[in-house]
Design a protein around this motif. Structure first.
Motif, PDB file in Angstrom:
ATOM      1  N   ILE A  89       0.718  -1.086  -0.022  1.00  0.00           N
ATOM      2  CA  ILE A  89      -0.052   0.072  -0.145  1.00  0.00           C
ATOM      3  C   ILE A  89       0.831   1.083  -0.027  1.00  0.00           C
ATOM      4  N   GLY A  90       0.763   1.925  -1.001  1.00  0.00           N
ATOM      5  CA  GLY A  90       1.650   3.199  -1.101  1.00  0.00           C
ATOM      6  C   GLY A  90       1.022   4.588  -0.777  1.00  0.00           C
ATOM      7  N   ALA A  91       2.016   5.399  -0.360  1.00  0.00           N
ATOM      8  CA  ALA A  91       1.812   6.904  -0.117  1.00  0.00           C
ATOM      9  C   ALA A  91       1.830   7.641  -1.502  1.00  0.00           C
ATOM     10  N   TRP A  92       1.539   9.037  -1.653  1.00  0.00           N
ATOM     11  CA  TRP A  92       1.269   9.803  -2.793  1.00  0.00           C
ATOM     12  C   TRP A  92       2.642  10.290  -2.933  1.00  0.00           C
ATOM     13  N   ASN A  93       3.638  10.340  -2.161  1.00  0.00           N
ATOM     14  CA  ASN A  93       4.922  11.248  -2.332  1.00  0.00           C
ATOM     15  C   ASN A  93       5.907  10.579  -3.229  1.00  0.00           C
TER      16      ASN A  93
ATOM     17  N   PHE B 106      -0.849  -4.643  -5.312  1.00  0.00           N
ATOM     18  CA  PHE B 106      -0.415  -3.216  -4.898  1.00  0.00           C
ATOM     19  C   PHE B 106      -1.535  -2.213  -4.866  1.00  0.00           C
ATOM     20  N   LYS B 107      -1.954  -1.324  -3.822  1.00  0.00           N
ATOM     21  CA  LYS B 107      -2.776  -0.428  -3.926  1.00  0.00           C
ATOM     22  C   LYS B 107      -1.898   0.827  -3.846  1.00  0.00           C
ATOM     23  N   PRO B 108      -2.034   1.743  -5.191  1.00  0.00           N
ATOM     24  CA  PRO B 108      -1.346   2.900  -4.918  1.00  0.00           C
ATOM     25  C   PRO B 108      -2.231   3.938  -3.854  1.00  0.00           C
ATOM     26  N   SER B 109      -1.425   4.912  -3.493  1.00  0.00           N
ATOM     27  CA  SER B 109      -2.443   6.027  -3.089  1.00  0.00           C
ATOM     28  C   SER B 109      -3.377   6.567  -4.115  1.00  0.00           C
ATOM     29  N   GLU B 110      -4.783   6.792  -3.601  1.00  0.00           N
ATOM     30  CA  GLU B 110      -5.882   7.113  -4.454  1.00  0.00           C
ATOM     31  C   GLU B 110      -5.211   8.699  -4.934  1.00  0.00           C
ATOM     32  N   VAL B 111      -4.320   9.396  -4.393  1.00  0.00           N
ATOM     33  CA  VAL B 111      -3.855  10.710  -5.069  1.00  0.00           C
ATOM     34  C   VAL B 111      -3.083  10.605  -6.104  1.00  0.00           C
TER      35      VAL B 111
ATOM     36  N   VAL C 237       8.778  14.639   1.791  1.00  0.00           N
ATOM     37  CA  VAL C 237       9.448  13.433   2.041  1.00  0.00           C
ATOM     38  C   VAL C 237       9.601  13.198   3.242  1.00  0.00           C
ATOM     39  N   CYS C 238       9.307  11.737   3.408  1.00  0.00           N
ATOM     40  CA  CYS C 238       9.058  11.249   4.980  1.00  0.00           C
ATOM     41  C   CYS C 238      10.311  11.409   5.727  1.00  0.00           C
ATOM     42  N   SER C 239      11.221  11.299   5.105  1.00  0.00           N
ATOM     43  CA  SER C 239      12.609  11.115   5.903  1.00  0.00           C
ATOM     44  C   SER C 239      13.323  12.758   6.284  1.00  0.00           C
TER      45      SER C 239
ATOM     46  N   THR D 141       3.447   2.151   2.994  1.00  0.00           N
ATOM     47  CA  THR D 141       3.959   3.527   3.286  1.00  0.00           C
ATOM     48  C   THR D 141       3.084   4.455   3.417  1.00  0.00           C
ATOM     49  N   GLY D 142       3.195   5.121   4.576  1.00  0.00           N
ATOM     50  CA  GLY D 142       1.860   6.229   5.011  1.00  0.00           C
ATOM     51  C   GLY D 142       2.129   6.721   5.995  1.00  0.00           C
ATOM     52  N   SER D 143       1.105   7.465   6.659  1.00  0.00           N
ATOM     53  CA  SER D 143       1.459   8.063   7.804  1.00  0.00           C
ATOM     54  C   SER D 143       1.271   7.311   9.096  1.00  0.00           C
ATOM     55  N   VAL D 144       1.537   7.918  10.375  1.00  0.00           N
ATOM     56  CA  VAL D 144       1.525   6.982  11.707  1.00  0.00           C
ATOM     57  C   VAL D 144       0.090   6.684  11.995  1.00  0.00           C
ATOM     58  N   PRO D 145      -0.922   7.484  11.788  1.00  0.00           N
ATOM     59  CA  PRO D 145      -2.271   7.252  12.252  1.00  0.00           C
ATOM     60  C   PRO D 145      -2.683   5.945  11.200  1.00  0.00           C
ATOM     61  N   THR D 146      -2.333   5.802   9.916  1.00  0.00           N
ATOM     62  CA  THR D 146      -3.015   4.930   9.183  1.00  0.00           C
ATOM     63  C   THR D 146      -2.088   3.576   9.237  1.00  0.00           C
ATOM     64  N   GLY D 147      -0.815   3.686   9.995  1.00  0.00           N
ATOM     65  CA  GLY D 147       0.089   2.660  10.062  1.00  0.00           C
ATOM     66  C   GLY D 147      -0.380   1.971  11.231  1.00  0.00           C
TER      67      GLY D 147
ATOM     68  N   GLU E 119       6.384   1.598   6.791  1.00  0.00           N
ATOM     69  CA  GLU E 119       7.472   2.971   6.548  1.00  0.00           C
ATOM     70  C   GLU E 119       6.525   4.053   6.875  1.00  0.00           C
ATOM     71  N   LEU E 120       6.626   4.674   7.917  1.00  0.00           N
ATOM     72  CA  LEU E 120       5.608   5.674   8.395  1.00  0.00           C
ATOM     73  C   LEU E 120       6.488   7.113   8.407  1.00  0.00           C
ATOM     74  N   GLY E 121       5.608   8.123   8.918  1.00  0.00           N
ATOM     75  CA  GLY E 121       6.080   9.428   9.018  1.00  0.00           C
ATOM     76  C   GLY E 121       7.191   9.814  10.046  1.00  0.00           C
TER      77      GLY E 121
ATOM     78  N   GLU F  50       4.864  18.337  14.893  1.00  0.00           N
ATOM     79  CA  GLU F  50       4.321  17.352  13.982  1.00  0.00           C
ATOM     80  C   GLU F  50       4.633  17.380  12.701  1.00  0.00           C
ATOM     81  N   GLU F  51       4.680  16.290  11.861  1.00  0.00           N
ATOM     82  CA  GLU F  51       4.905  16.251  10.390  1.00  0.00           C
ATOM     83  C   GLU F  51       4.066  17.353   9.598  1.00  0.00           C
ATOM     84  N   VAL F  52       4.821  18.244   8.871  1.00  0.00           N
ATOM     85  CA  VAL F  52       4.090  19.108   8.209  1.00  0.00           C
ATOM     86  C   VAL F  52       3.916  18.692   6.554  1.00  0.00           C
TER      87      VAL F  52
HETATM   88  P1  NAD Z   1      -1.837   8.067   4.280  1.00  0.00           P
HETATM   89  O1  NAD Z   1      -1.471   7.311   5.522  1.00  0.00           O
HETATM   90  O2  NAD Z   1      -2.899   8.772   4.321  1.00  0.00           O
HETATM   91  O3  NAD Z   1      -2.264   6.737   3.147  1.00  0.00           O
HETATM   92  C1  NAD Z   1      -1.155   5.864   2.839  1.00  0.00           C
HETATM   93  C2  NAD Z   1      -1.955   4.770   2.047  1.00  0.00           C
HETATM   94  O4  NAD Z   1      -2.588   4.120   3.000  1.00  0.00           O
HETATM   95  C3  NAD Z   1      -2.862   5.443   1.129  1.00  0.00           C
HETATM   96  O5  NAD Z   1      -2.723   4.304  -0.081  1.00  0.00           O
HETATM   97  C4  NAD Z   1      -4.126   5.136   1.619  1.00  0.00           C
HETATM   98  O6  NAD Z   1      -5.134   4.822   0.813  1.00  0.00           O
HETATM   99  C5  NAD Z   1      -4.015   3.791   2.418  1.00  0.00           C
HETATM  100  N1  NAD Z   1      -4.936   3.674   3.633  1.00  0.00           N
HETATM  101  C6  NAD Z   1      -5.545   4.756   4.348  1.00  0.00           C
HETATM  102  N2  NAD Z   1      -6.302   4.235   5.134  1.00  0.00           N
HETATM  103  C7  NAD Z   1      -6.239   2.877   5.090  1.00  0.00           C
HETATM  104  C8  NAD Z   1      -6.729   1.750   5.923  1.00  0.00           C
HETATM  105  N3  NAD Z   1      -7.503   2.004   7.057  1.00  0.00           N
HETATM  106  N4  NAD Z   1      -6.349   0.501   5.480  1.00  0.00           N
HETATM  107  C9  NAD Z   1      -5.540   0.372   4.513  1.00  0.00           C
HETATM  108  N5  NAD Z   1      -4.936   1.325   3.844  1.00  0.00           N
HETATM  109  C10 NAD Z   1      -5.378   2.485   4.218  1.00  0.00           C
HETATM  110  O7  NAD Z   1      -0.302   8.662   3.944  1.00  0.00           O
HETATM  111  P2  NAD Z   1      -0.387   9.758   2.748  1.00  0.00           P
HETATM  112  O8  NAD Z   1      -0.884  10.889   3.128  1.00  0.00           O
HETATM  113  O9  NAD Z   1      -0.622   8.804   1.258  1.00  0.00           O
HETATM  114  O10 NAD Z   1       1.289   9.776   2.545  1.00  0.00           O
HETATM  115  C11 NAD Z   1       2.063  10.707   3.483  1.00  0.00           C
HETATM  116  C12 NAD Z   1       2.431   9.998   4.743  1.00  0.00           C
HETATM  117  O11 NAD Z   1       3.531   8.907   4.257  1.00  0.00           O
HETATM  118  C13 NAD Z   1       3.276  10.970   5.456  1.00  0.00           C
HETATM  119  O12 NAD Z   1       3.019  10.646   6.964  1.00  0.00           O
HETATM  120  C14 NAD Z   1       4.867  10.444   5.102  1.00  0.00           C
HETATM  121  O13 NAD Z   1       5.712  10.638   6.091  1.00  0.00           O
HETATM  122  C15 NAD Z   1       4.554   8.912   4.971  1.00  0.00           C
HETATM  123  N6  NAD Z   1       5.607   8.086   4.329  1.00  0.00           N
HETATM  124  C16 NAD Z   1       6.577   7.346   4.657  1.00  0.00           C
HETATM  125  C17 NAD Z   1       7.629   6.777   4.006  1.00  0.00           C
HETATM  126  C18 NAD Z   1       8.781   5.933   4.806  1.00  0.00           C
HETATM  127  O14 NAD Z   1       9.152   5.386   3.873  1.00  0.00           O
HETATM  128  N7  NAD Z   1       8.945   6.075   6.092  1.00  0.00           N
HETATM  129  C19 NAD Z   1       7.820   7.212   2.641  1.00  0.00           C
HETATM  130  C20 NAD Z   1       6.852   8.093   2.152  1.00  0.00           C
HETATM  131  C21 NAD Z   1       5.729   8.577   2.938  1.00  0.00           C
END
Ligand code: NAD
Length: 484
Positions: A148-152, A174-179, A282-284, A226-232, A249-251, A380-382
Motif C-alpha cells: 500500500i503506497g503513499a502519494w509522495n 499493490f494499492k497505490p495512493s488514490e492521490v 519526503v518522509c525522512s 508506506t503512509g502516515s503514523v495514524p494509518t500505520g 514505513e511511516l512518518g 508534527e509532520e507538516v
Molecule cells: P496515508 O497514511 O494517508 O495513506 C497511505 C496509504 O494508506 C494510502 O494508499 C491510503 O489509501 C491507504 N490507507 C488509508 N487508510 C487505510 C486503511 N485503514 N487500511 C489500509 N490502507 C489505508 O499517507 P499519505 O498521506 O498518502 O502519505 C504521506 C505519509 O506517508 C506521511 O506521513 C509520510 O511521512 C509517509 N511516508 C513514509 C515513508 C517511509 O518510507 N517511511 C515514505 C513516504 C511517505
C-alpha cells in the motif's frame, strides 16, 4: 493535458475496468486540472486480484532464482529506456518537477529491481551440525504480499515493495495512493512486457477501504505500508488479527543537527534538500534543524539568500526547481501549519505564503527561526516546504532534544569533528542516519524507522528478512530413541 490509462486496474496480466467502483479523479497539482478519471476496485475485483496472485505464486516460488532475476533485470532496463516518458507521467501524477522525477523516482525504482535481481540467487539457508543428526534451513517466500503506497514517491514505492517481494518468490497486490494512482499501472505493464507471469503483480485502485479489504483477507501473508503514523497504527492492528507479517514505513519529524564547525555551505545545502526537495513531501526530511548558536546567524542569512533564489513554476519546465504540493487538501494543511507557527511565535525568515503563480497548489520555500520544542511546528509532520530552525548550545542538549519525539525515522549530523559525528549518531533514536549528507537513500542501504516511524526495513540485505521466512528441517541420521 490528459494522462488517462487504458483502465483503472491491472489484474492477472491485463488492464481491467469496472465502472461500478467510486470515481477517483486524478488532478495535476500544477493546474488543478483533472488529467484522468479512474474507479475504485469493487469487492469482486479485489477478489480477482488476490485469486490471481494466489494462483500464480506457487509456480513462481518454484522458479529458479536466476530466472526470476532475469525478468526483474529486464524490467529495470525497460524503466531506464523509457525514463523520459515515465518521468513526465510521474510529474503529472505528483506535481514534482521533471528535474527531480528524471533522477530520483523511477531511476531509484529501477535500482531496486536491479539490486534485488542480483540478491535473489544468493539467498540460501544454513546447515547446523549436531554431531550426526543435523538441521538445515530453507528461506521460503511468504506468499501473497499486499503493498500500500503513499502519494509522495508513488512509483519508487511500488518498485521498492514489489522488487524484493517478486525476487524472493512472492506475489503482490499493490494499492497505490488514490492521490497518485498512475505510476504503478505502468510498472505492472512493464513487468508483463519483461516476461513476468500474469498474476504476480496486480494493481487495484482505491481509497483506505480498499486497502482495508486487502489487509484483512485470509489469503494475504504480508502487508507493507508506506503512509502516515495514524494509518500505520490501523493497518498494523488489522494485520495483527491474521498474524500477518508487516513492514511499516511511516512518518517522521527528523532532526538535522548542525554544529558550529560544519561547512556552512554544505549545511545550508543539506538543510534545503532536507526540507524543500519534492516541495518538502519526503518522509525522512530533516524538518527540525538544530543549529548551534555560534553558526546560527550566518546559517540563517545564507539560507535566506539561497531559498529566495529557488525557481518555482511549471513542473514540466526543465528550469523549475520546486513544484506545487500534491493536492488542495495538502495545501490547506501546510498553510494551516504556517499560520499556527506564526501565532505560536516562531520568527518567519522567508516565505510563509502561497507562491504568486496563477494556478496550482504552490507554497513558497519557508523558513522559521527561533522555533522551540513545544511549538506545533517542532512536533508534527507538516509534509510541505516548511523548515523549522531551533538553536542549541551543547552536544548533550542537542541529542536529548532530538530524541524527544515519538518519531524515529531519520537523523543527520553536520560537523567537521569525525569522532563527535559518530558519538552523536550512536545516541540518536532513528533508523536511517547521515553524517555530512542528508536524504540520500541508495537501494544498497536499509531504510526504515524506529519508534512510531515504523517496523521493518526496506532495501539492502535487510529486506530479505522481510519478504522470506525460515523453515528449519531436523534430519535424524540414527535410530529413533523412544522411551516407551
Ligand atoms: P496515508 O497514511 O494517508 O495513506 C497511505 C496509504 O494508506 C494510502 O494508499 C491510503 O489509501 C491507504 N490507507 C488509508 N487508510 C487505510 C486503511 N485503514 N487500511 C489500509 N490502507 C489505508 O499517507 P499519505 O498521506 O498518502 O502519505 C504521506 C505519509 O506517508 C506521511 O506521513 C509520510 O511521512 C509517509 N511516508 C513514509 C515513508 C517511509 O518510507 N517511511 C515514505 C513516504 C511517505
Amino acid at each position: 493535458m490528459k494522462a488517462q490509462p487504458t483502465a483503472s486496474h491491472f489484474i492477472d496480466g491485463a488492464y481491467v475496468e469496472d465502472t461500478a467502483g467510486a470515481v477517483i479523479d486524478v488532478i495535476y497539482p500544477a493546474t488543478g486540472a483533472v488529467i484522468a478519471r479512474l474507479h475504485e476496485a469493487t469487492p469482486a475485483l479485489i477478489d480477482r486480484a488476490l485469486a490471481a496472485a494466489t494462483r500464480a505464486q506457487g509456480q513462481w516460488a518454484a522458479t529458479r532464482p536466476v530466472e526470476r532475476a532475469r525478468i526483474l533485470r529486464r524490467a529495470a532496463d525497460m524503466i531506464r529506456d523509457r525514463g523520459e516518458e515515465l518521468a513526465q507521467l510521474e510529474t503529472l501524477d505528483t506535481g514534482k518537477p521533471v528535474q527531480e522525477t528524471r533522477v530520483a523516482d523511477w531511476p531509484s525504482g529501477a535500482d531496486a529491481l536491479e539490486y534485488f535481481a542480483g540478491l535473489a540467487p544468493t539467498v540460501t539457508g544454513e546447515t547446523i551440525p549436531l554431531g550426526g543428526d543435523f538441521v538445515y534451513t530453507l528461506r521460503e517466500p511468504l506468499g501473497v504480499c499486499v503493498g500500500i503506497g503513499a502519494w509522495n514517491y508513488p512509483s519508487q514505492i511500488a518498485c521498492w515493495k514489489s522488487a524484493p517481494a517478486l525476487a524472493f518468490g512472492n506475489a503482490m497486490v499493490f494499492k497505490p495512493s488514490e492521490v497518485t494512482p498512475l505510476g504503478a499501472l505502468k510498472l505492472a505493464e512493464i513487468y508483463i512486457e519483461a516476461g513476468l507471469p500474469a498474476g504476480l503483480f496486480n494493481v487495484v485502485q482505491g481509497r483506505g477501504a480498499v486497502g482495508g479489504a486487502l489487509v484483512t483477507d485470509p489469503r494475504v501473508a504480508k502487508v507493507s505500508l508506506t503512509g502516515s503514523v495514524p494509518t500505520g497504527r490501523k493497518v498494523y492492528a488489522a494485520a495483527a488479527e491474521g498474524m500477518r507479517h508487516v513492514t511499516m514505513e511511516l512518518g517522521g519529524k527528523s532532526p538535522l543537527i548542525i554544529f558550529d564547525d560544519a561547512s556552512l555551505e554544505d549545511a545550508v545545502g543539506a538543510a534545503m534538500m532536507a526540507n524543500f526537495y519534492s516541495a518538502g513531501q519526503v518522509c525522512s526530511n530533516g524538518t527540525r534543524v538544530f543549529v548551534q548558536k555560534g553558526i546560527k546567524d550566518a546559517f540563517l542569512s545564507r539560507l535566506k539568500v539561497r531559498a529566495e533564489a529557488m525557481v518555482l513554476g511549471d513542473p514540466l519546465d526543465d528550469a523549475t526547481q520546486m513544484g506545487p504540493l500534491v493536492s488542495d487538501v495538502q495545501l490547506a494543511k501546510v498553510m494551516g501549519y504556517i499560520d499556527t507557527a506564526k501565532t505560536e511565535g516562531a520568527r518567519l525568515v522567508t516565505g510563509g505564503a502561497r507562491a504568486a503563480l496563477n494556478t496550482g497548489y504552490f507554497v513558497q520555500p519557508t523558513v522559521f527561526a527561533d522555533v522551540t520544542d513545544d511549538m506545533t511546528l517542532a512536533r508534527e509532520e507538516v509534509f510541505g516546504p516548511v523548515m523549522a530552525v531551533l538553536d542549541f548550545d551543547t552536544e548533550e542538549e542537542a541529542i536529548t532534544r532530538a530524541n524527544a519525539t515519538e518519531f524515529g525515522l531519520a537523523a543527520g549530523v553536520f560537523t567537521a569533528d569525525i569522532t563527535r559525528a559518530h558519538r552523536v549518531i550512536g545516541q540518536l533514536q532513528a533508523g536511517t542516519c547521515w553524517i555530512n549528507a542528508y536524504n540520500l537513500t541508495p537501494v544498497e542501504a536499509p531504510f526504515g524507522g524506529m519508534k512510531a516511524s515504523g517496523v521493518g526495513r526496506e532495501n539492502g540485505h535487510a529486506a530479505v528478512q522481510h519478504y522470506t521466512q525460515v523453515k528449519s528441517v531436523y534430519v535424524g541420521m540414527g535410530p529413533v530413541d523412544a522411551p516407551y
